[in-house]
Design an enzyme around this catalytic site. Sequence first.
Site, PDB file in Angstrom:
ATOM      1  CB  CYS A 277      -0.853   0.016   1.258  1.00  0.00           C
ATOM      2  SG  CYS A 277      -1.802  -1.490   1.469  1.00  0.00           S
TER       3      CYS A 277
ATOM      4  N   GLY B  38      -1.783   1.400  -4.577  1.00  0.00           N
ATOM      5  CA  GLY B  38      -3.026   0.835  -4.060  1.00  0.00           C
ATOM      6  C   GLY B  38      -4.203   1.526  -4.699  1.00  0.00           C
TER       7      GLY B  38
ATOM      8  CG  ASN C  22       3.547  -0.871   2.361  1.00  0.00           C
ATOM      9  OD1 ASN C  22       4.612  -0.483   1.915  1.00  0.00           O
ATOM     10  ND2 ASN C  22       2.896  -1.872   1.819  1.00  0.00           N
ATOM     11  N   GLY C  23       2.344  -3.558   4.301  1.00  0.00           N
ATOM     12  CA  GLY C  23       3.029  -4.817   4.572  1.00  0.00           C
ATOM     13  C   GLY C  23       2.038  -5.872   5.024  1.00  0.00           C
TER      14      GLY C  23
ATOM     15  CE1 TYR D 147       2.974  -3.492 -12.049  1.00  0.00           C
ATOM     16  CE2 TYR D 147       2.716  -4.261  -9.797  1.00  0.00           C
ATOM     17  CZ  TYR D 147       2.166  -3.748 -10.950  1.00  0.00           C
ATOM     18  OH  TYR D 147       0.831  -3.488 -11.016  1.00  0.00           O
TER      19      TYR D 147
ATOM     20  CB  SER E 253       6.142  -1.421 -14.723  1.00  0.00           C
ATOM     21  OG  SER E 253       5.081  -0.860 -14.007  1.00  0.00           O
TER      22      SER E 253
ATOM     23  CG  ASP F 206       5.368  -7.033 -18.861  1.00  0.00           C
ATOM     24  OD1 ASP F 206       5.620  -5.931 -18.322  1.00  0.00           O
ATOM     25  OD2 ASP F 206       4.240  -7.542 -18.862  1.00  0.00           O
ATOM     26  CG  ASP F 207       7.137  -5.111 -14.999  1.00  0.00           C
ATOM     27  OD1 ASP F 207       6.338  -4.475 -15.695  1.00  0.00           O
ATOM     28  OD2 ASP F 207       6.769  -5.833 -14.047  1.00  0.00           O
TER      29      ASP F 207
HETATM   30  O1  LIG Z   1       1.631 -11.817 -15.547  1.00  0.00           O
HETATM   31  P1  LIG Z   1       0.609 -10.911 -14.964  1.00  0.00           P
HETATM   32  O2  LIG Z   1      -0.169 -11.585 -13.879  1.00  0.00           O
HETATM   33  O3  LIG Z   1      -0.262 -10.285 -15.996  1.00  0.00           O
HETATM   34  O4  LIG Z   1       1.349  -9.743 -14.184  1.00  0.00           O
HETATM   35  C1  LIG Z   1       2.434  -9.011 -14.689  1.00  0.00           C
HETATM   36  C2  LIG Z   1       2.008  -7.762 -15.393  1.00  0.00           C
HETATM   37  O5  LIG Z   1       1.249  -6.906 -14.490  1.00  0.00           O
HETATM   38  C3  LIG Z   1       1.920  -5.677 -14.328  1.00  0.00           C
HETATM   39  O6  LIG Z   1       1.364  -4.672 -15.150  1.00  0.00           O
HETATM   40  P2  LIG Z   1       0.211  -3.674 -14.680  1.00  0.00           P
HETATM   41  O7  LIG Z   1      -0.792  -3.574 -15.742  1.00  0.00           O
HETATM   42  O8  LIG Z   1      -0.298  -4.055 -13.345  1.00  0.00           O
HETATM   43  O9  LIG Z   1       0.913  -2.251 -14.427  1.00  0.00           O
HETATM   44  P3  LIG Z   1       1.890  -1.319 -15.283  1.00  0.00           P
HETATM   45  O10 LIG Z   1       1.014  -0.470 -16.164  1.00  0.00           O
HETATM   46  O11 LIG Z   1       2.600  -0.534 -14.238  1.00  0.00           O
HETATM   47  O12 LIG Z   1       2.836  -2.127 -16.088  1.00  0.00           O
HETATM   48  C4  LIG Z   1       3.348  -5.937 -14.740  1.00  0.00           C
HETATM   49  O13 LIG Z   1       3.969  -4.752 -15.204  1.00  0.00           O
HETATM   50  C5  LIG Z   1       3.193  -6.943 -15.845  1.00  0.00           C
HETATM   51  O14 LIG Z   1       2.884  -6.298 -17.062  1.00  0.00           O
HETATM   52  N1  LIG Z   2      -0.214  -4.276   0.686  1.00  0.00           N
HETATM   53  C1  LIG Z   2      -0.331  -3.766   1.890  1.00  0.00           C
HETATM   54  O1  LIG Z   2       0.521  -3.077   2.372  1.00  0.00           O
HETATM   55  C2  LIG Z   2      -1.600  -4.122   2.615  1.00  0.00           C
HETATM   56  C3  LIG Z   2      -1.666  -3.739   4.067  1.00  0.00           C
HETATM   57  C4  LIG Z   2      -2.587  -4.660   4.852  1.00  0.00           C
HETATM   58  N2  LIG Z   2      -1.972  -5.966   5.009  1.00  0.00           N
HETATM   59  C5  LIG Z   2      -3.917  -4.794   4.131  1.00  0.00           C
HETATM   60  O2  LIG Z   2      -4.157  -5.776   3.452  1.00  0.00           O
HETATM   61  O3  LIG Z   2      -4.700  -3.879   4.223  1.00  0.00           O
HETATM   62 MG   LIG Z   3       2.743  -4.099 -16.842  1.00  0.00          MG
END
Ligand SMILES: O=P(O)(O)OC[C@H]1O[C@H](OP(=O)(O)OP(=O)(O)O)[C@H](O)[C@@H]1O
Ligand SMILES: NC(=O)CC[C@H](N)C(=O)O
Ligand SMILES: [Mg+2]
Length: 503
Positions: A2, A28, A102-103, A256, A302, A364-365
């Site tokens: 988050c 988030g 966060n966590g 990411y 990303s 992709d990242d």
């Molecule tokens: O294999 P998957 O389960 O699809 O997950 C990986 C993908 O999800 C994320 O993109 P996202 O659309 O969340 O965000 P971005 O626009 O920051 O790349 C990440 O950058 C990959 O593209």
């Molecule tokens: N990703 C997070 O940091 C989530 C914080 C908390 N564990 C929740 O689920 O609300």
């Molecule tokens: Mg992506």
Amino acid sequence: MCGIVGTLAATPVNQLLYDALLLLQHRGQDAAGIVTMQGQKCFMHKARGMVRDVFRTRNMRALPGNIGLGQVRYPTAGNAYSEEEAQPFYVNAPFGIVLVHNGNLTNAHALKEELFAIDRRHINTESDTEVLINVLAHELEMAARDLPLTPKEIFAAVRAVQKRIKGSYAVIALIAGQGLLAFRDPFGIRPLCFGRSANGEFMVASESVALEGTGHQLDRDLAPGEALFIDHAGQLHTEQCNDHPSLNPCMFEFVYLARPDSVMDGISVYQARLNMGETLAQRVISTMPPNEIDVVIPIPESSRPSAMQLAHRIGKPYREGFVKNRYVGRTFIMPGQGARKKSVRQKLNAISVEFKDRNVLLVDDSIVRGTTSKEIVQMAREAGARKVYLASAAPPVRFPNVYGIDMPTAEELIAHNRTVEEIREYIGADALIYQDVDAMKRVVAALHPGLAGFEASCFDGHYVTGDVSLEDFATLRAQRTSQPGDEDADARSRLALQSGGEG
Ligand SMILES: O=P(O)(O)OC[C@H]1O[C@H](OP(=O)(O)OP(=O)(O)O)[C@H](O)[C@@H]1O
Ligand SMILES: NC(=O)CC[C@H](N)C(=O)O
Ligand SMILES: [Mg+2]
């Protein structure tokens, strides 16, 4: 992961918190909340939705006071669909405390029972954050003598909290009439930094981008295990509250989660992604003759820095072949596979001229569930590509994450129990090239000589806190596979345990 922020200023902070949350929105998208304090009184507004939707003018007007905190939630524990689990959380005793987190606490289920049996505290949701605030409240009660609280008493409470809670946590809390407290887990898994504005206003946040975008200058990151307290006079106190702190930031932040313009633990996220592109290029060169590639195309958003560096290194043109609809959020952090799948095509559209009769290398990242890659490879073919190769700037994601990234089960991961060849076949690419895990760690660690290591469990299966039990895996898995309104997470958790625990 988050996004959290807290601030203390000489003027009202409602707009400042709103602006900071907008800058953290990528961390988030599910719920947002702000608490401000005026004197001893708390003012809170939180709801499910993005920042812009949650806060209307009337809500903003009802948030007075010069001290406050906020959160954007990416649910990774408890129930994603529950409004009650949106943050901040509040407890009235002792003093009145509000908290954002966060966590993920890996021992939240055990603590919940302990809190009831020993501390006589009732937890009303599945949220690990509600557990955390109650542990803090109990320990503050134990440590406090008279008012005002002293930094010594507050840090003693944080020390005691750190002994009880396990997992990952970056926390900001307000103690009514006393000040702002922040602390970070002893492994430094989740990020937290602080800074000041020119007129001395103070801000603590998940990412440096929130400070910079609101006119603050980054001072430094909180050290793992360290706590910070700013009293009402604006005096800053810090103390190391752990005997064995070590810095192991989450690798997935660099891959990411974080914005590329943030600097985390002294590492530029952008530079980390460039470095990953460099080593990925070496893998590409050793896997296939670069002459077979006509063009390198990133999968927005990303992967851009890594793709750019890769193209430069292999000497091929870098072109934008997909356009992103900026009004669709990040796919990976959406709860539920249905929503994630649907939104890939809504989010990305191919520009045919970049694909027609070419051999394209898509970058992709990361490939997590394979949702994005499978669709994108198909779209590249539909746009007329001759060959579609795919490269991932992160290594295969094979293990569940328990520290605040929503991949609670191994089965949902496309690389779990599959060879690279099997993944390639599933995705439908002509070649699939992954980053090497050691190379990735090496080139990111090179940007910070003081690191102990990385929390990279989803890639290497090593859980840095060293204390994650089968029960912890099972509980998280049961919670996170529950449906809206599902009250039966505990029963499922027991079932999962009986049938063998870890995903
Ligand atoms: O294999 P998957 O389960 O699809 O997950 C990986 C993908 O999800 C994320 O993109 P996202 O659309 O969340 O965000 P971005 O626009 O920051 O790349 C990440 O950058 C990959 O593209
Ligand atoms: N990703 C997070 O940091 C989530 C914080 C908390 N564990 C929740 O689920 O609300
Ligand atoms: Mg992506």
